[in-house]
Write a protein that holds these residues in place. Sequence first.
Motif, PDB file in Angstrom:
ATOM      1  N   MET A  99       0.689  -1.048  -0.104  1.00  0.00           N
ATOM      2  CA  MET A  99      -0.126   0.027  -0.017  1.00  0.00           C
ATOM      3  C   MET A  99       0.822   1.335  -0.006  1.00  0.00           C
ATOM      4  SD  MET A  99      -3.339  -0.285  -0.095  1.00  0.00           S
ATOM      5  CE  MET A  99      -3.989   0.860   0.813  1.00  0.00           C
ATOM      6  N   GLU A 100       1.941   1.293   0.864  1.00  0.00           N
ATOM      7  CA  GLU A 100       2.691   2.312   0.894  1.00  0.00           C
ATOM      8  C   GLU A 100       3.449   2.575  -0.563  1.00  0.00           C
ATOM      9  OE1 GLU A 100       5.354   1.441   3.934  1.00  0.00           O
ATOM     10  OE2 GLU A 100       4.222   2.014   5.635  1.00  0.00           O
ATOM     11  N   ARG A 101       3.700   1.522  -1.244  1.00  0.00           N
ATOM     12  CA  ARG A 101       4.555   1.754  -2.478  1.00  0.00           C
ATOM     13  C   ARG A 101       3.332   2.295  -3.435  1.00  0.00           C
ATOM     14  NH1 ARG A 101       8.395   2.693  -6.019  1.00  0.00           N
ATOM     15  NH2 ARG A 101       8.136   1.548  -8.262  1.00  0.00           N
ATOM     16  N   ALA A 102       2.154   1.735  -3.269  1.00  0.00           N
ATOM     17  CA  ALA A 102       1.138   2.393  -4.499  1.00  0.00           C
ATOM     18  C   ALA A 102       0.715   3.869  -4.198  1.00  0.00           C
ATOM     19  CB  ALA A 102      -0.062   1.373  -4.132  1.00  0.00           C
ATOM     20  N   ILE A 103       0.717   4.151  -3.050  1.00  0.00           N
ATOM     21  CA  ILE A 103       0.388   5.625  -2.777  1.00  0.00           C
ATOM     22  C   ILE A 103       1.578   6.354  -3.116  1.00  0.00           C
ATOM     23  CG2 ILE A 103      -0.021   7.197  -0.738  1.00  0.00           C
ATOM     24  CD1 ILE A 103      -1.215   4.954   0.961  1.00  0.00           C
ATOM     25  N   GLU A 104       2.670   5.933  -2.671  1.00  0.00           N
ATOM     26  CA  GLU A 104       3.833   6.848  -3.150  1.00  0.00           C
ATOM     27  C   GLU A 104       3.805   6.919  -4.829  1.00  0.00           C
ATOM     28  OE1 GLU A 104       8.825   6.280  -3.359  1.00  0.00           O
ATOM     29  OE2 GLU A 104       7.666   4.919  -2.057  1.00  0.00           O
ATOM     30  N   ARG A 105       3.562   5.840  -5.449  1.00  0.00           N
ATOM     31  CA  ARG A 105       3.535   6.061  -6.863  1.00  0.00           C
ATOM     32  C   ARG A 105       2.400   6.968  -7.417  1.00  0.00           C
ATOM     33  NH1 ARG A 105       3.725   1.640 -10.995  1.00  0.00           N
ATOM     34  NH2 ARG A 105       4.465   3.427 -12.192  1.00  0.00           N
ATOM     35  N   LEU A 106       1.132   6.703  -6.838  1.00  0.00           N
ATOM     36  CA  LEU A 106       0.217   7.695  -7.064  1.00  0.00           C
ATOM     37  C   LEU A 106       0.515   9.055  -6.854  1.00  0.00           C
ATOM     38  CD1 LEU A 106      -2.900   5.538  -5.683  1.00  0.00           C
ATOM     39  CD2 LEU A 106      -2.666   6.075  -8.154  1.00  0.00           C
ATOM     40  N   GLU A 107       1.079   9.550  -5.759  1.00  0.00           N
ATOM     41  CA  GLU A 107       1.432  10.833  -5.441  1.00  0.00           C
ATOM     42  C   GLU A 107       2.472  11.404  -6.649  1.00  0.00           C
ATOM     43  OE1 GLU A 107       2.793  10.322  -1.414  1.00  0.00           O
ATOM     44  OE2 GLU A 107       0.888  10.566  -0.542  1.00  0.00           O
ATOM     45  N   GLN A 108       3.275  10.362  -7.064  1.00  0.00           N
ATOM     46  CA  GLN A 108       4.063  10.871  -8.013  1.00  0.00           C
ATOM     47  C   GLN A 108       3.423  11.138  -9.469  1.00  0.00           C
ATOM     48  OE1 GLN A 108       7.099   7.634  -7.876  1.00  0.00           O
ATOM     49  NE2 GLN A 108       8.143   8.620  -6.294  1.00  0.00           N
ATOM     50  N   GLY A 109       2.200  10.654  -9.599  1.00  0.00           N
ATOM     51  CA  GLY A 109       1.408  10.909 -10.789  1.00  0.00           C
ATOM     52  C   GLY A 109       1.380   9.720 -11.652  1.00  0.00           C
ATOM     53  N   ALA A 110       1.461   8.585 -11.119  1.00  0.00           N
ATOM     54  CA  ALA A 110       1.485   7.432 -11.958  1.00  0.00           C
ATOM     55  C   ALA A 110       0.053   7.140 -12.286  1.00  0.00           C
ATOM     56  CB  ALA A 110       2.084   6.097 -11.243  1.00  0.00           C
ATOM     57  N   ASP A 111      -0.209   6.475 -13.573  1.00  0.00           N
ATOM     58  CA  ASP A 111      -1.433   6.038 -13.751  1.00  0.00           C
ATOM     59  C   ASP A 111      -2.079   5.117 -12.916  1.00  0.00           C
ATOM     60  OD1 ASP A 111      -3.659   5.713 -15.872  1.00  0.00           O
ATOM     61  OD2 ASP A 111      -3.021   3.667 -15.600  1.00  0.00           O
ATOM     62  N   ALA A 112      -3.349   5.447 -12.264  1.00  0.00           N
ATOM     63  CA  ALA A 112      -4.059   4.627 -11.247  1.00  0.00           C
ATOM     64  C   ALA A 112      -4.115   3.370 -11.539  1.00  0.00           C
ATOM     65  CB  ALA A 112      -5.286   5.479 -10.897  1.00  0.00           C
ATOM     66  N   GLU A 113      -4.668   2.872 -12.941  1.00  0.00           N
ATOM     67  CA  GLU A 113      -4.866   1.369 -13.120  1.00  0.00           C
ATOM     68  C   GLU A 113      -3.769   0.701 -13.052  1.00  0.00           C
ATOM     69  OE1 GLU A 113      -7.121  -1.152 -16.696  1.00  0.00           O
ATOM     70  OE2 GLU A 113      -7.158   1.155 -16.900  1.00  0.00           O
ATOM     71  N   ALA A 114      -2.624   1.277 -13.704  1.00  0.00           N
ATOM     72  CA  ALA A 114      -1.370   0.632 -13.591  1.00  0.00           C
ATOM     73  C   ALA A 114      -0.810   0.437 -12.049  1.00  0.00           C
ATOM     74  CB  ALA A 114      -0.091   1.428 -14.270  1.00  0.00           C
ATOM     75  N   VAL A 115      -1.084   1.473 -11.281  1.00  0.00           N
ATOM     76  CA  VAL A 115      -0.728   1.141  -9.818  1.00  0.00           C
ATOM     77  C   VAL A 115      -1.377  -0.091  -9.238  1.00  0.00           C
ATOM     78  CG1 VAL A 115      -0.763   2.304  -7.641  1.00  0.00           C
ATOM     79  CG2 VAL A 115       0.276   3.512  -9.627  1.00  0.00           C
ATOM     80  N   LEU A 116      -2.690   0.010  -9.494  1.00  0.00           N
ATOM     81  CA  LEU A 116      -3.466  -1.169  -8.945  1.00  0.00           C
ATOM     82  C   LEU A 116      -3.065  -2.552  -9.432  1.00  0.00           C
ATOM     83  CD1 LEU A 116      -7.141   0.608  -9.005  1.00  0.00           C
ATOM     84  CD2 LEU A 116      -5.936   0.082  -6.990  1.00  0.00           C
ATOM     85  N   ASN A 117      -2.774  -2.455 -10.730  1.00  0.00           N
ATOM     86  CA  ASN A 117      -2.296  -3.959 -11.133  1.00  0.00           C
ATOM     87  C   ASN A 117      -1.141  -4.379 -10.748  1.00  0.00           C
ATOM     88  OD1 ASN A 117      -4.541  -4.504 -12.893  1.00  0.00           O
ATOM     89  ND2 ASN A 117      -3.582  -3.114 -14.574  1.00  0.00           N
ATOM     90  N   GLU A 118      -0.143  -3.281 -10.395  1.00  0.00           N
ATOM     91  CA  GLU A 118       0.944  -3.831  -9.902  1.00  0.00           C
ATOM     92  C   GLU A 118       0.660  -3.994  -8.399  1.00  0.00           C
ATOM     93  OE1 GLU A 118       5.408  -1.534  -8.827  1.00  0.00           O
ATOM     94  OE2 GLU A 118       3.695  -0.252  -9.531  1.00  0.00           O
ATOM     95  N   LEU A 119      -0.051  -3.326  -7.546  1.00  0.00           N
ATOM     96  CA  LEU A 119      -0.395  -3.609  -6.256  1.00  0.00           C
ATOM     97  C   LEU A 119      -0.891  -5.089  -6.030  1.00  0.00           C
ATOM     98  CD1 LEU A 119      -0.671  -3.029  -3.225  1.00  0.00           C
ATOM     99  CD2 LEU A 119      -3.069  -1.959  -4.066  1.00  0.00           C
TER     100      LEU A 119
END
Length: 416
Positions: free
Chosen positions: A356-376
């Motif tokens: 979760m911490e890794r996902a939130i960090e990537r979202l805050e950096q502007g990464a695509d939300a769908e890509a972040v969820l898939n990676e998570l």
Amino acid sequence: MTLVAIGINHKTASVSLREKVAFGPDILGDALKSLAAQTRTGEAVIVSTCNRTELYTNQVGSDRLIGWLSQFHNLDEAELRQCIYLHTDQKAVQHLLRVSAGLDSLVLGEPQILGQIKKAFFDAREMGTIAHTLDRLFQHTFKVAKRIRTETEIGASAVSVAFAAVNLAKHIFDDLSKSRVMLVGAGETIELVARHLGEQGAGEIVVANRTLARAQGMAQEFGADAITLPQIPEYLPQCDIVISSTASPLPILGKGMVENALKKRRQQAMLLVDIAVPRDIETEVGDLENAYLYTVDDLQGIVQKNMANRLEAAEQAELIAQEQSLEFVNWLRGLDSVATIKQYRQQSEGLKRAAMERAIERLEQGADAEAVLNELANKLTNKLIHAPTQALSKAARSGDLDSLELLRSALGINDN
């Protein structure tokens, strides 16, 4: 889970060795603290009586315990090992239950050992060497010992001549607290009689012996009066019960002496128990009205019959001890499973939190939300199934079908 019990007793070691391994009150406290320091849980109980010394601990190796015992008493470890018995886990529990119920005692079913074990537990608790596991073990032990006493006849019958003599007196004089007892002699047998009388709440006791000093020594211990043998006729009329055991080659109480005492008692009944060989009381005393004379032969018959009853009761007690040792171990295993489940949950929560911490960090950096969820989802899934996948592969490669089936069941895998 590693409960350990080691010890020596009257069956495995001589008196001289048992004396060397004993823990007196002056060293018990230090010994408990030192022993507890050998364990990972800081738990230890020491049971030390004239017939046994036993150590009960948790989470420590048996070799370490034996080494500690030999060092504490400065004994040769090799010699000690020849006499030591060792029990772990369920066998340790079962052993403690058997000891507490008197199944391992010199006199089958004797009740004193339970009191000694209770004292050992309270001593350990006072010294701070009791924690959750041993507290639960000894509380369980006391409950089971009580059940065995209640549900079997293990302690109901007299199996020593001294106990049989007191039991006989209790049956004839229902309330021993109202009876006056004369003990003739001051040897081991009479001392044992005095102890049993005390346990049964006997009232006044007078000890008659050839030497007054010996009589006074025993009388002081049991709160009794002391007299010499020539004083017996003076005190005899006041006594309801006479129990005699001396080494005299000739009778000490004759028919005439007892007859005179009965007259002064206005023919009030008197029980006379002669457990001496040769006999201390003339056989003719039994012919007197209101004089009830029993000899050692009478008591031996009672003892033999009672021992047979106790052996039968012991079989029932053994089954209870075995059943209840398993119940305790199942409870202990339950504790292990609770700890394992807790650890597994904490581990899984840790993986989730990191993902979760890794996902939130990537979202805050502007990464695509769908890509972040898939990676998570992918990373969390891979981490959670990594250990089970390895276990499944190992079981399959080795042909361990039982483990494979257990893992399939644990993971909820079915063929549908």
